[in-house]
Design an enzyme around this catalytic site. Sequence first.
Site, PDB file in Angstrom:
ATOM      1  CG  ASP A 174      -3.485   1.195   3.707  1.00  0.00           C
ATOM      2  OD1 ASP A 174      -4.523   0.535   3.519  1.00  0.00           O
ATOM      3  OD2 ASP A 174      -2.388   0.670   3.940  1.00  0.00           O
ATOM      4  CG  ASP A 177      -6.906  -4.521   3.766  1.00  0.00           C
ATOM      5  OD1 ASP A 177      -6.547  -3.354   3.535  1.00  0.00           O
ATOM      6  OD2 ASP A 177      -6.305  -5.504   3.320  1.00  0.00           O
TER       7      ASP A 177
END
Length: 494
Positions: free
Chosen positions: A377, A174
């Site tokens: 992202d 992440d």
Amino acid sequence: MKVSSLQPMLLLIILSSSCCLSANAGARDHHELQRFMVVPTSSLKHIPEDATCSGHKVKPSNSTAWVPMNRPHGPCSSTSSRASEDMGIDVDDMLLWDQLRTSYIRTQLSTDVGSVGAGIPIIARSTTVSNRDYTPSSTASVGTNSGTSKSIQKSDQTTTNEHQDAVSQTVVVDTSSDIPWVQCLPCPIPQCHLQKDPLYDPAKSSTFAPIPCGSPACKELGSSYGNGCSPTTDECKYIVNYGDGKATTGTYVTDTLTMSPTIVVKDFRFGCSHAVRGSFSNQNAGILALGGGRGSLLEQTADAYGNAFSYCIPKPSSAGFLSLGGPVEASFKFEYTPLIKNKHAPTFYIVHLEAIIVAGKQLGVPPTAFATGAVMDSGAVVTQLPPQVYAALRAAFRSAMAAYGPLAASVRNLDTCYDFTRFPEVKVPKVSLVFAGGATLDLEPASIILDGCLAFAATPGEESVGFIGNVQQQTYEVLYDVGGGKVGFRRGAC
């Protein structure tokens, strides 16, 4: 060339001029190849029914410090059972999660609060990270240095202080969160979620140590992640809240992180989670946080690995990788764009698009339309563009796909969908994303169409920050050179 439907006179002209017309046809065909890609319809499914794992295609640019990574669903995943319920991803649910995640990140950027993340992972194999719906994951270990190169391990010991094999932990990669964590004993159900890997047991690790209250590392958690102290043991407590309603809390600790034989991080700080809220699916052990803020894996390894990392998000039928440090071989060519950091929210990595090309023609939108920037992202699924830009992209794409109309029903925020069941193959217009500095992502068909839909969406408003989703990033090595202030792209890396 088909001539059966032409009128007789036209047919005679074609026959008498065959040399010249065939040359012109060849030129037209070449021009078409520059603008479109013809692919089997089955290849546009998220996971083709007959998909098999093809493994790694290309060596990582930093071959000395990397771990394998793969999608959580698909033939390359260690957590996938290949059962129909595991392989059948609900795209609607995936897109709902995507909207919740990106909305929360926007909140963090606008309110100058901590970080977000988690949910859909990218799975790396030496540090196992798995994603809930669409992102990749990796495996790592915490504890001894005896772990394999395919998982993150924590070192366990027997009561006689004799080292056992490290325990592999599959975790979600992440880039939009800062606090790494894994589930730790004691971890009763339902306070904890089920996971495939054995739970990390601090009692069996000779290198485990809780972080004391009042220490610099505990103070570093601040109001965003700090959760007070244990009244009896003076141990630092942490908490991480995620934008989709999930959360984790427990003790903030250190141990030795082994991602591969060449990636060993001593005194690695992470959350020892004893309770979670919400379902962290795919039975992963936790989150490997790679954000730009304090406490992340990047921050903890900046001195050793040059404040840089990269990954290649693979298609489900291929294997990707997560790498610490920048490229070590000059032969690997990256295209770069400046990295923009928000000093109030340093977790996030922001880049600027300058143009989008569809079927060989640049969209007619002014550069100012991209002014809000876009977050790179690992967890966002589809790329989100300002409404003006998205409207232009949608119009150009629909025009190029007119032969496949009428449009099918929308799927969540994807409003340009098609029913390809009547077509054995599809002619997909080429789409390229052009970033500031000239770096260009030439997208493959599977990065343009997601289960029959254009894999782009509009942001909530013209002033809303955009996102570069992992569907568009796949097969590229994306290098986050934070020390150098740039993001690099290397095509065909996995």
